[in-house]
Write a protein that holds these residues in place. Structure first.
Motif, PDB file in Angstrom:
ATOM      1  N   VAL A 241       0.831  -1.200   0.000  1.00  0.00           N
ATOM      2  CA  VAL A 241       0.000   0.000   0.000  1.00  0.00           C
ATOM      3  C   VAL A 241       0.872   1.259   0.000  1.00  0.00           C
ATOM      4  CG1 VAL A 241      -1.699   1.321   1.307  1.00  0.00           C
ATOM      5  CG2 VAL A 241      -1.984  -1.130   1.065  1.00  0.00           C
TER       6      VAL A 241
ATOM      7  N   ASN B 128       1.515   6.863  -6.863  1.00  0.00           N
ATOM      8  CA  ASN B 128       0.400   7.676  -7.357  1.00  0.00           C
ATOM      9  C   ASN B 128       0.456   9.130  -6.912  1.00  0.00           C
ATOM     10  OD1 ASN B 128      -0.767   5.471  -8.663  1.00  0.00           O
ATOM     11  ND2 ASN B 128      -1.902   4.847  -6.840  1.00  0.00           N
TER      12      ASN B 128
ATOM     13  N   HIS C 234       2.081   1.776  -3.486  1.00  0.00           N
ATOM     14  CA  HIS C 234       1.044   2.295  -4.383  1.00  0.00           C
ATOM     15  C   HIS C 234       0.797   3.776  -4.135  1.00  0.00           C
ATOM     16  CE1 HIS C 234      -0.939  -1.882  -5.252  1.00  0.00           C
ATOM     17  NE2 HIS C 234       0.247  -1.736  -5.793  1.00  0.00           N
ATOM     18  N   ILE C 235       0.742   4.163  -2.865  1.00  0.00           N
ATOM     19  CA  ILE C 235       0.522   5.578  -2.554  1.00  0.00           C
ATOM     20  C   ILE C 235       1.660   6.425  -3.117  1.00  0.00           C
ATOM     21  CG2 ILE C 235       0.375   7.270  -0.682  1.00  0.00           C
ATOM     22  CD1 ILE C 235      -0.975   5.045   0.995  1.00  0.00           C
TER      23      ILE C 235
ATOM     24  N   GLN D 229      -5.970   6.848   0.957  1.00  0.00           N
ATOM     25  CA  GLN D 229      -6.311   6.044  -0.207  1.00  0.00           C
ATOM     26  C   GLN D 229      -5.066   5.830  -1.056  1.00  0.00           C
ATOM     27  OE1 GLN D 229      -9.529   5.037  -0.181  1.00  0.00           O
ATOM     28  NE2 GLN D 229      -9.822   6.299   1.648  1.00  0.00           N
ATOM     29  N   THR D 230      -5.080   4.781  -1.878  1.00  0.00           N
ATOM     30  CA  THR D 230      -3.911   4.516  -2.706  1.00  0.00           C
ATOM     31  C   THR D 230      -3.692   5.595  -3.771  1.00  0.00           C
ATOM     32  OG1 THR D 230      -5.285   3.051  -4.075  1.00  0.00           O
ATOM     33  CG2 THR D 230      -3.908   2.018  -2.390  1.00  0.00           C
TER      34      THR D 230
END
Length: 367
Positions: free
Chosen positions: A225, A232, A228-229, A279-280
């Motif tokens: 996670v 992004n 991914h964060i 959130q991701t």
């Protein structure tokens, strides 16, 4: 049985961020031998499961080393290597006219397929996979897990011992009852220092603190996670990890899921309150405890906390279906903008937690 019914394996109890397992093949050929079961998830997570009957003393001695050797072999593979090996496994779902990525998820467009292949490739390169040793009655000494892991600290895997008790009914059916006997958090790489012409390898301080009872370790789900964060947003993963470390110092537990990282605080009674979620895609929602906490409504305290955080980042509160968040000039703020005020945010969390605990204590006294 485990190949046909992978839902028997309690993977989400070990790694909450993993999706459903897709069985790929049995007897996956590697340089160290054939691994019993290979699974992937639709997101490209890798799971290896080695099955043993624990009445065999040799199995008890060697199975942990064996499954780690398989992981070490896979860590040197490319996506194409894994696809090729999977085709040669028993019961393989990957055939000459199909791709491995198409087996784990149907009807992928080429862009999504490329992302999935990239995820599998990255997990192989990092040695990031979940290793399961599954037996009908596990009695291995748990402390041996740590010794095995330290000997292979360059890999980013998680390891779990799973006992599956089998019971047969009168009609020939089988009831499988899984139980997690032991689990590990993944071991961070050692710190290599060159000083006075000599190399020294030190265990990361976080490994010792995690083992010391803080109740936290970097699971594969959390690592994924965070990655991914970072991918992004404009925040570097080291900065996000540093903030989470600071938050843990005051009792905030990062709770990873498939699409977000919840930030929860454990009250002394064992109840958890939510102080935020990342959130991701980098968006942040703040405390939104709709349910009663130990029988008490704390929504007014949540509102005070959310407004305080919004003022720290020079934004305004926005109520959305997904929860309260903060915007500025019509744009949602991402986690990087919050972490620029990270220490102030930590202090706001501490004040919010204190106000919740005071409310609960006062109301308990009234009763």
């Amino acid at each position: 049985m485990l190949f046909r019914h992978p839902d028997i394996l309690p993977v989400r109890d070990l790694e909450p961020g993993f999706g459903d397992l897709v069985p790929i093949c049995r007897e996956l050929p590697t340089n160290s031998g054939s691994c019993d079961n290979l699974y992937l998830t639709a997101e490209g997570d890798i799971v290896l499961a080695e099955c043993k009957l624990w009445r065999n003393p040799e199995s008890r001695r060697e199975v942990l080393s064996q499954v780690i050797d398989y992981a070490r072999d896979l860590a040197s593979w490319s996506y194409e290597d894994l696809e090729r090996a999977a085709r040669n496994g028993l019961g393989s779902r990957v055939f000459a006219d199909s791709r491995l990525v198409d087996v784990i998820s149907d009807d992928l467009d080429e862009e999504t397929a490329a992302r999935r292949i990239g995820a599998i490739s990255r997990n192989l390169r990092l040695g990031r996979m979940l290793l399961l040793v599954v037996g009908d009655g596990i009695n291995e000494q748990v402390e041996r897990l740590g010794e095995m892991l330290q000997a292979h600290a360059g890999l980013h895997y998680g390891l779990g011992l799973v006992e599956v008790r089998l019971f047969q009914d009168g009609d020939g059916g089988v009831l499988a009852v899984p139980n997690i006997v032991a689990r590990t958090v993944n071991i961070e790489r050692g710190i290599v220092t060159l000083a006075d012409g000599a190399l020294r390898v030190d265990e990361p301080a976080s490994s010792a603190s995690a083992a010391g009872g803080r109740g936290y370790g970097k699971t594969l789900s959390l690592e994924k996670v965070i990655e991914h964060i970072s991918d992004n947003t404009r925040i570097h993963r080291a900065d996000l990890s540093a903030f989470l470390d600071r938050a843990r110092d005051i009792g905030v537990v990062p709770d990873p899921g498939k699409g977000a990282l919840d930030l929860r605080y454990d009250l002394p009674t064992g109840t958890r309150i939510k102080v935020g979620a990342i959130q991701t895609n980098g968006n942040v929602t703040l405390a939104d405890n709709h349910k009663l906490i130990e029988g008490h409504d704390i929504r007014d305290l949540d509102e005070v906390y959310v407004k305080e955080v919004a003022s720290l980042v020079d934004g305004e509160v926005l109520d959305r279906k997904s929860g309260r968040t903060v915007q500025r000039d019509g744009h949602l703020l991402d986690i990087g903008e919050y972490i620029e005020h990270g220490e102030e945010w930590i202090e706001a969390i501490k004040r919010h937690v204190r106000s919740v605990e005071e409310r609960l204590n006062a109301n308990s006294g009234d009763r």
